[in-house]
Design a protein around this motif. Structure first.
Motif, PDB file in Angstrom:
ATOM      1  N   MET A  44       0.848  -1.193   0.000  1.00 18.54           N
ATOM      2  CA  MET A  44       0.000   0.000   0.000  1.00 18.54           C
ATOM      3  C   MET A  44       0.884   1.244   0.000  1.00 18.54           C
ATOM      4  O   MET A  44       1.916   1.276   0.662  1.00 18.54           O
ATOM      5  N   ARG A  45       0.452   2.266  -0.773  1.00 15.95           N
ATOM      6  CA  ARG A  45       1.188   3.526  -0.819  1.00 15.95           C
ATOM      7  C   ARG A  45       0.302   4.604  -0.201  1.00 15.95           C
ATOM      8  O   ARG A  45      -0.748   4.955  -0.747  1.00 15.95           O
ATOM      9  N   ILE A  46       0.743   5.117   0.939  1.00 17.71           N
ATOM     10  CA  ILE A  46      -0.069   6.018   1.756  1.00 17.71           C
ATOM     11  C   ILE A  46       0.509   7.427   1.706  1.00 17.71           C
ATOM     12  O   ILE A  46       1.730   7.628   1.813  1.00 17.71           O
ATOM     13  N   GLY A  47      -0.363   8.420   1.556  1.00 14.69           N
ATOM     14  CA  GLY A  47       0.044   9.815   1.578  1.00 14.69           C
ATOM     15  C   GLY A  47      -0.942  10.647   2.384  1.00 14.69           C
ATOM     16  O   GLY A  47      -1.800  10.111   3.090  1.00 14.69           O
ATOM     17  N   ARG A  48      -0.816  11.948   2.251  1.00 13.58           N
ATOM     18  CA  ARG A  48      -1.730  12.885   2.914  1.00 13.58           C
ATOM     19  C   ARG A  48      -2.131  13.958   1.908  1.00 13.58           C
ATOM     20  O   ARG A  48      -1.310  14.395   1.088  1.00 13.58           O
ATOM     21  N   ALA A  49      -3.403  14.361   1.974  1.00 15.89           N
ATOM     22  CA  ALA A  49      -3.910  15.392   1.073  1.00 15.89           C
ATOM     23  C   ALA A  49      -5.085  16.086   1.744  1.00 15.89           C
ATOM     24  O   ALA A  49      -5.646  15.593   2.737  1.00 15.89           O
ATOM     25  N   VAL A  50      -5.447  17.248   1.223  1.00 11.09           N
ATOM     26  CA  VAL A  50      -6.613  17.970   1.716  1.00 11.09           C
ATOM     27  C   VAL A  50      -7.818  17.561   0.884  1.00 11.09           C
ATOM     28  O   VAL A  50      -7.843  17.743  -0.334  1.00 11.09           O
ATOM     29  N   LEU A  51      -8.833  16.996   1.546  1.00  7.52           N
ATOM     30  CA  LEU A  51     -10.082  16.602   0.897  1.00  7.52           C
ATOM     31  C   LEU A  51     -11.231  17.326   1.577  1.00  7.52           C
ATOM     32  O   LEU A  51     -11.426  17.184   2.793  1.00  7.52           O
ATOM     33  N   ASP A  52     -11.975  18.115   0.809  1.00  3.32           N
ATOM     34  CA  ASP A  52     -13.116  18.871   1.350  1.00  3.32           C
ATOM     35  C   ASP A  52     -12.704  19.699   2.559  1.00  3.32           C
ATOM     36  O   ASP A  52     -13.434  19.770   3.567  1.00  3.32           O
ATOM     37  N   GLY A  53     -11.500  20.294   2.476  1.00  2.91           N
ATOM     38  CA  GLY A  53     -11.042  21.179   3.527  1.00  2.91           C
ATOM     39  C   GLY A  53     -10.442  20.499   4.734  1.00  2.91           C
ATOM     40  O   GLY A  53     -10.085  21.169   5.710  1.00  2.91           O
ATOM     41  N   THR A  54     -10.306  19.172   4.679  1.00  2.00           N
ATOM     42  CA  THR A  54      -9.775  18.415   5.811  1.00  2.00           C
ATOM     43  C   THR A  54      -8.557  17.612   5.378  1.00  2.00           C
ATOM     44  O   THR A  54      -8.571  16.978   4.311  1.00  2.00           O
ATOM     45  N   VAL A  55      -7.510  17.619   6.181  1.00  2.00           N
ATOM     46  CA  VAL A  55      -6.330  16.813   5.892  1.00  2.00           C
ATOM     47  C   VAL A  55      -6.653  15.351   6.179  1.00  2.00           C
ATOM     48  O   VAL A  55      -7.083  15.006   7.289  1.00  2.00           O
ATOM     49  N   ARG A  56      -6.468  14.509   5.162  1.00  2.00           N
ATOM     50  CA  ARG A  56      -6.794  13.092   5.288  1.00  2.00           C
ATOM     51  C   ARG A  56      -5.614  12.226   4.848  1.00  2.00           C
ATOM     52  O   ARG A  56      -4.823  12.613   3.975  1.00  2.00           O
ATOM     53  N   HIS A  57      -5.527  11.041   5.436  1.00  2.00           N
ATOM     54  CA  HIS A  57      -4.652  10.009   4.894  1.00  2.00           C
ATOM     55  C   HIS A  57      -5.344   9.412   3.679  1.00  2.00           C
ATOM     56  O   HIS A  57      -6.571   9.196   3.678  1.00  2.00           O
ATOM     57  N   VAL A  58      -4.554   9.150   2.634  1.00  2.00           N
ATOM     58  CA  VAL A  58      -5.095   8.562   1.416  1.00  2.00           C
ATOM     59  C   VAL A  58      -4.162   7.462   0.943  1.00  2.00           C
ATOM     60  O   VAL A  58      -2.984   7.421   1.308  1.00  2.00           O
ATOM     61  N   ARG A  59      -4.716   6.572   0.124  1.00  2.00           N
ATOM     62  CA  ARG A  59      -3.880   5.545  -0.506  1.00  2.00           C
ATOM     63  C   ARG A  59      -4.012   5.657  -2.009  1.00  2.00           C
ATOM     64  O   ARG A  59      -5.081   5.992  -2.539  1.00  2.00           O
ATOM     65  N   LEU A  60      -2.907   5.391  -2.692  1.00  2.00           N
ATOM     66  CA  LEU A  60      -2.906   5.437  -4.151  1.00  2.00           C
ATOM     67  C   LEU A  60      -3.469   4.136  -4.699  1.00  2.00           C
ATOM     68  O   LEU A  60      -3.059   3.046  -4.296  1.00  2.00           O
ATOM     69  N   ASP A  61      -4.424   4.265  -5.639  1.00  2.00           N
ATOM     70  CA  ASP A  61      -5.056   3.100  -6.246  1.00  2.00           C
ATOM     71  C   ASP A  61      -5.171   3.360  -7.743  1.00  2.00           C
ATOM     72  O   ASP A  61      -6.203   3.834  -8.233  1.00  2.00           O
ATOM     73  N   GLY A  62      -4.101   3.109  -8.472  1.00  2.00           N
ATOM     74  CA  GLY A  62      -4.090   3.390  -9.898  1.00  2.00           C
ATOM     75  C   GLY A  62      -4.119   4.880 -10.164  1.00  2.00           C
ATOM     76  O   GLY A  62      -3.244   5.617  -9.709  1.00  2.00           O
ATOM     77  N   ASP A  63      -5.154   5.347 -10.863  1.00  2.00           N
ATOM     78  CA  ASP A  63      -5.280   6.758 -11.201  1.00  2.00           C
ATOM     79  C   ASP A  63      -6.094   7.544 -10.173  1.00  2.00           C
ATOM     80  O   ASP A  63      -6.346   8.731 -10.375  1.00  2.00           O
ATOM     81  N   VAL A  64      -6.507   6.892  -9.109  1.00  2.00           N
ATOM     82  CA  VAL A  64      -7.291   7.577  -8.079  1.00  2.00           C
ATOM     83  C   VAL A  64      -6.630   7.399  -6.718  1.00  2.00           C
ATOM     84  O   VAL A  64      -5.762   6.535  -6.534  1.00  2.00           O
ATOM     85  N   VAL A  65      -7.025   8.245  -5.788  1.00  2.00           N
ATOM     86  CA  VAL A  65      -6.641   8.059  -4.390  1.00  2.00           C
ATOM     87  C   VAL A  65      -7.903   7.829  -3.579  1.00  2.00           C
ATOM     88  O   VAL A  65      -8.965   8.377  -3.896  1.00  2.00           O
TER      89      VAL A  65
END
Length: 253
Positions: A1-22
């Motif tokens: 699993m490849r885990i990062g962090r990004a802002v989603l809807d104004g909130t900092v979230r952990h995300v995982r990369l899944d092909g062309d989407v997170v």
């Protein structure tokens, strides 16, 4: 699993990369503590639509300064502390200091701690079980100004500038602590290439050494050193650090 962090809807979230989407995921450190993979926790978002943040915000950021067994560094393994405020994200431009001499890019393995390592007098982390207390591995560029080191043997000036620790973009939870590619590119041309297993001090040994002196916790980072993966660079170049399958890009200004 490849885990990062990004802002989603104004909130900092952990995300995982899944092909062309997170895909948003729950706190990966909680999941690791429970011995499982983090569950998805939200709708997928196109990866191209996101600007990634540094994949972790460490409270403790440790560098490995000496690597035993080389002519340049005959001392035993040594560690030093770097300000976490120097951490910047993949793709974020870094302005090099003009008053500090040469700027050297140092491609390094960055180990992201996943669980509390315990008391330094009797740490839970050892060379044998280090992988069990690690969330994963990412890439880091330990930007340095070696001309300052003669006046600054503690690395305060030579490694402490704004933006001097580009980190990320992904934490690879499947990456090995023992093997893998480690390389540095300038404007797409490879200028240094080595492997994790070629490092004079193994990553596991560095982690165990640090844990014997400093308690580490979830999100903290240990930079494993760059005895064979550093190169001078000037403003106007784009630096790419490669650690395994992870590519970290930093434009220099």
């Amino acid at each position: 699993m490849r885990i990062g962090r990004a802002v989603l809807d104004g909130t900092v979230r952990h995300v995982r990369l899944d092909g062309d989407v997170v895909r948003p995921v729950e706190d990966p450190y909680v999941a690791l503590g429970e011995g499982r993979r983090p569950h998805d926790d939200g709708e997928a978002v196109p990866a191209a639509d996101l600007r990634l943040l540094p994949p972790t915000v460490p409270t403790v950021l440790v560098g490995i300064a000496q690597n035993r067994g080389t002519s340049d560094h005959p001392s035993p393994v040594q560690a030093w502390l770097k300000s976490p405020r120097t951490v910047v994200a993949h793709g974020e431009p870094v302005r090099l200091r003009r008053d500090a001499g040469r700027a050297v890019m140092e491609a390094e393995v960055a180990v992201v701690i996943g669980r509390d390592t315990g008391s330094p007098e009797n740490p839970d982390l050892t060379e044998g079980n280090a992988h069990e207390l690690v969330l994963g591995v990412t890439a880091v560029n330990d930007i340095s100004y070696p001309d300052r080191s003669t006046l600054d043997p503690r690395n305060f000036e030579s490694k402490g500038g704004d933006g001097s620790t580009p980190l990320g973009p992904w934490i690879d939870t499947a990456a090995s602590l023992d093997t893998g590619l480690l390389a540095l590119e300038l404007d797409g041309t490879r200028v240094c290439g080595t492997t994790v297993e070629a490092m004079p001090v193994p990553v596991r040994e560095s982690l165990a050494y640090v844990a014997r002196w400093v308690r580490l916790g979830p999100g903290d980072v240990v930079m494993a050193g760059a005895p064979l993966s550093n190169h001078e660079a000037r403003p106007g170049r784009v630096v790419t650090v490669i650690v395994g399958a992870t590519r970290l890009e930093t434009p220099l200004r």
